[in-house]
Design an enzyme around this catalytic site. Structure first.
Site, PDB file in Angstrom:
ATOM      1  N   SER A   7      -1.656   5.089  -0.225  1.00 25.61           N
ATOM      2  CA  SER A   7      -2.299   5.013  -1.122  1.00 25.61           C
ATOM      3  C   SER A   7      -1.238   4.985  -2.309  1.00 25.61           C
ATOM      4  CB  SER A   7      -3.216   6.282  -2.021  1.00 25.61           C
ATOM      5  OG  SER A   7      -3.449   6.247  -3.456  1.00 25.61           O
ATOM      6  N   HIS A  31      -3.278   1.323   1.397  1.00 22.86           N
ATOM      7  CA  HIS A  31      -3.970   2.054   0.933  1.00 22.86           C
ATOM      8  C   HIS A  31      -4.540   1.216  -0.729  1.00 22.86           C
ATOM      9  CE1 HIS A  31      -8.044   3.784   1.694  1.00 22.86           C
ATOM     10  NE2 HIS A  31      -8.149   4.540   0.404  1.00 22.86           N
ATOM     11  N   ASP A  33      -7.108   1.633  -3.930  1.00 21.66           N
ATOM     12  CA  ASP A  33      -7.753   2.470  -4.002  1.00 21.66           C
ATOM     13  C   ASP A  33      -9.070   1.672  -5.961  1.00 21.66           C
ATOM     14  OD1 ASP A  33      -8.699   4.848  -2.120  1.00 21.66           O
ATOM     15  OD2 ASP A  33      -6.434   5.601  -2.906  1.00 21.66           O
ATOM     16  N   MET A  35     -11.554   2.001  -8.224  1.00 29.16           N
ATOM     17  CA  MET A  35     -12.302   2.973  -9.056  1.00 29.16           C
ATOM     18  C   MET A  35     -12.760   1.876 -10.273  1.00 29.16           C
ATOM     19  SD  MET A  35     -10.387   6.359  -8.768  1.00 29.16           S
ATOM     20  CE  MET A  35      -9.444   6.624  -7.611  1.00 29.16           C
ATOM     21  N   HIS A  64     -10.545   0.578  -0.851  1.00 30.07           N
ATOM     22  CA  HIS A  64     -11.144   1.345  -0.206  1.00 30.07           C
ATOM     23  C   HIS A  64     -12.270   1.382  -2.172  1.00 30.07           C
ATOM     24  CE1 HIS A  64     -12.262   6.554  -1.332  1.00 30.07           C
ATOM     25  NE2 HIS A  64     -13.093   5.186  -0.954  1.00 30.07           N
ATOM     26  N   MET A  66     -14.774   2.264  -4.415  1.00 30.75           N
ATOM     27  CA  MET A  66     -15.702   3.820  -4.922  1.00 30.75           C
ATOM     28  C   MET A  66     -16.067   2.838  -6.814  1.00 30.75           C
ATOM     29  SD  MET A  66     -12.170   6.144  -4.834  1.00 30.75           S
ATOM     30  CE  MET A  66     -11.324   4.750  -4.234  1.00 30.75           C
ATOM     31  N   MET A 135     -13.874  11.031   3.646  1.00 30.52           N
ATOM     32  CA  MET A 135     -13.414  11.564   2.446  1.00 30.52           C
ATOM     33  C   MET A 135     -13.101  13.287   2.487  1.00 30.52           C
ATOM     34  SD  MET A 135     -12.600   9.090   0.091  1.00 30.52           S
ATOM     35  CE  MET A 135     -11.718  10.280  -0.973  1.00 30.52           C
ATOM     36  N   GLY A 140     -12.074   9.861  -6.329  1.00 30.89           N
ATOM     37  CA  GLY A 140     -12.150   9.718  -8.041  1.00 30.89           C
ATOM     38  C   GLY A 140     -10.573   9.516  -8.623  1.00 30.89           C
ATOM     39  N   PHE A 141      -9.851  10.953  -7.707  1.00 32.71           N
ATOM     40  CA  PHE A 141      -8.517  11.043  -7.768  1.00 32.71           C
ATOM     41  C   PHE A 141      -7.417  11.275  -6.590  1.00 32.71           C
ATOM     42  CE2 PHE A 141     -12.068  12.400 -10.991  1.00 32.71           C
ATOM     43  CZ  PHE A 141     -11.124  12.216 -12.031  1.00 32.71           C
ATOM     44  N   GLY A 142      -6.437  11.123  -7.246  1.00 33.84           N
ATOM     45  CA  GLY A 142      -4.858  11.344  -6.165  1.00 33.84           C
ATOM     46  C   GLY A 142      -4.800  12.965  -6.126  1.00 33.84           C
ATOM     47  N   GLY A 143      -3.616  13.459  -5.267  1.00 28.53           N
ATOM     48  CA  GLY A 143      -3.496  14.943  -5.920  1.00 28.53           C
ATOM     49  C   GLY A 143      -3.916  15.747  -5.985  1.00 28.53           C
ATOM     50  N   ASP A 173      -8.843  10.281   4.775  1.00 25.25           N
ATOM     51  CA  ASP A 173      -8.413  10.128   2.772  1.00 25.25           C
ATOM     52  C   ASP A 173      -8.515  11.463   1.491  1.00 25.25           C
ATOM     53  OD1 ASP A 173      -7.704   8.931   0.468  1.00 25.25           O
ATOM     54  OD2 ASP A 173      -9.381   7.763   0.206  1.00 25.25           O
ATOM     55  N   GLY A 175      -5.158  14.589   0.763  1.00 25.66           N
ATOM     56  CA  GLY A 175      -5.082  15.481   0.348  1.00 25.66           C
ATOM     57  C   GLY A 175      -4.007  15.714   1.454  1.00 25.66           C
ATOM     58  N   GLY A 195      -1.780   9.798  -0.336  1.00 26.01           N
ATOM     59  CA  GLY A 195      -0.774   9.190  -1.566  1.00 26.01           C
ATOM     60  C   GLY A 195       0.285   9.725  -2.131  1.00 26.01           C
ATOM     61  N   SER A 196      -0.027  11.468  -3.023  1.00 24.49           N
ATOM     62  CA  SER A 196       0.719  12.392  -3.675  1.00 24.49           C
ATOM     63  C   SER A 196       2.140  12.461  -1.955  1.00 24.49           C
ATOM     64  CB  SER A 196       0.227  13.048  -4.014  1.00 24.49           C
ATOM     65  OG  SER A 196      -0.771  12.921  -4.228  1.00 24.49           O
TER      66      SER A 196
HETATM   67  C1  DX5 Z   1      -8.764   8.819  -3.897  1.00 26.43           C
HETATM   68  C2  DX5 Z   1      -8.211   8.627  -3.314  1.00 26.43           C
HETATM   69  C3  DX5 Z   1      -7.316   8.618  -2.011  1.00 26.43           C
HETATM   70  C4  DX5 Z   1      -6.121   9.314  -3.107  1.00 26.43           C
HETATM   71  C5  DX5 Z   1      -5.561   9.498  -2.352  1.00 26.43           C
HETATM   72  O1  DX5 Z   1     -10.001   9.182  -4.770  1.00 26.43           O
HETATM   73  O2  DX5 Z   1      -9.994   7.436  -2.521  1.00 26.43           O
HETATM   74  O3  DX5 Z   1      -7.020   7.511  -1.392  1.00 26.43           O
HETATM   75  O4  DX5 Z   1      -5.218   8.017  -3.457  1.00 26.43           O
HETATM   76  O5  DX5 Z   1      -4.759  10.709  -2.754  1.00 26.43           O
HETATM   77  P1  DX5 Z   1      -4.273  12.111  -2.259  1.00 26.43           P
HETATM   78  O6  DX5 Z   1      -3.334  11.718  -1.003  1.00 26.43           O
HETATM   79  O7  DX5 Z   1      -3.067  11.907  -3.347  1.00 26.43           O
HETATM   80  O8  DX5 Z   1      -5.388  12.741  -1.671  1.00 26.43           O
HETATM   81 ZN    ZN Z   2      -9.320   5.474  -0.931  1.00 28.30          ZN
END
Ligand code: DX5
Ligand code: ZN
Length: 212
Positions: A7, A31, A33, A35, A64, A66, A135, A140-143, A173, A175, A195-196
């Site tokens: 991501s 990937h 994202d 938003m 993706h 959102m 999901m 909404g947020f990574g990490g 998608d 964690g 992502g992270s």
């Molecule tokens: C969350 C995103 C994910 C996110 C994944 O809203 O859809 O794609 O970037 O990031 P990690 O792998 O850090 O959870």
């Molecule tokens: Zn995503």
């Protein structure tokens, strides 16, 4: 074969080219994202960044959405060279029409649900989907921390897909990391977004290899 989709939300935007080349070399999909600050309480990035990535991407773009009114932007993402476009089931009141529209442009169509929507809510649309994103955190947020119930949700959905002999891939998608990748694959996931776990690592290529 499992596909690894880093991501780009977690990429280093001051050195984006470096992270794009990492995906070109070591991973399978980008990937992306998108938003809008309305469907989710966060704003990520938009067309200029997607275009920049697309200009040097050698792997397919997995976008993706959102956002509310995903139907408004289907053609625009198709023109940018997107190969896979997904949106949230509850972001529109016409999911079937949007899925058909995506397929008409030649892109693969995906439907996404957050962890609080039952997988059964996807069943009326499965025959119109090329993939489903489950999901494993709230969009909404990574990490964020991976939600353990995801394994059961994958198994339930996979059984329904197989029962109808459909060709619908399951993407997970949120964690995702080397520690849970094997269990996700065993449950029936075929595309892993990370992502992270990838971009915050000191050796991202090693993390991708470990997930494989
Ligand atoms: C969350 C995103 C994910 C996110 C994944 O809203 O859809 O794609 O970037 O990031 P990690 O792998 O850090 O959870
Ligand atoms: Zn995503």
């Amino acid at each position: 074969m499992t596909l690894i989709a880093p991501s780009m939300l977690a990429a280093d935007f001051l050195h984006l080219e470096k992270d794009v080349q990492l995906v070109n070399k070591h991973a399978d999909l980008f990937h992306l994202d998108i938003m809008d600050g309305t469907f989710v309480p966060n704003i990520s990035y938009g067309f200029p960044i997607v275009e920049a990535i697309a200009s040097i991407a050698e792997k397919p773009l997995d976008v993706h959405l959102m956002i509310v009114h995903p139907e408004k932007y289907v053609d625009r993402f198709a023109k940018l060279g997107t190969q896979m476009l997904s949106f949230h089931l509850n972001a529109t009141d016409k999911p079937a029409q949007v899925l058909l529209h995506i397929r008409e442009t030649g892109m693969k169509a995906g439907l996404v649900i957050n962890p609080d929507l039952p997988v059964e809510s996807l069943y009326p649309y499965l025959h119109l989907c090329d993939y489903i994103i489950l999901m494993s955190v709230f969009a909404g947020f990574g990490g964020q921390k991976f939600i353990e119930d995801t394994y059961n949700r994958i198994r339930t959905l996979k059984a329904e897909i197989d029962r109808h002999g459909l060709d619908v891939k399951i993407e997970v998608d949120g964690g995702v990391c080397p520690d849970n990748a094997q269990r996700l694959i065993d449950a029936g996931a075929e595309i892993l977004v990370a992502g992270s776990a990838v971009f915050k690592a000191s050796d991202p290529a090693e993390v991708i290899a470990a997930m494989r």
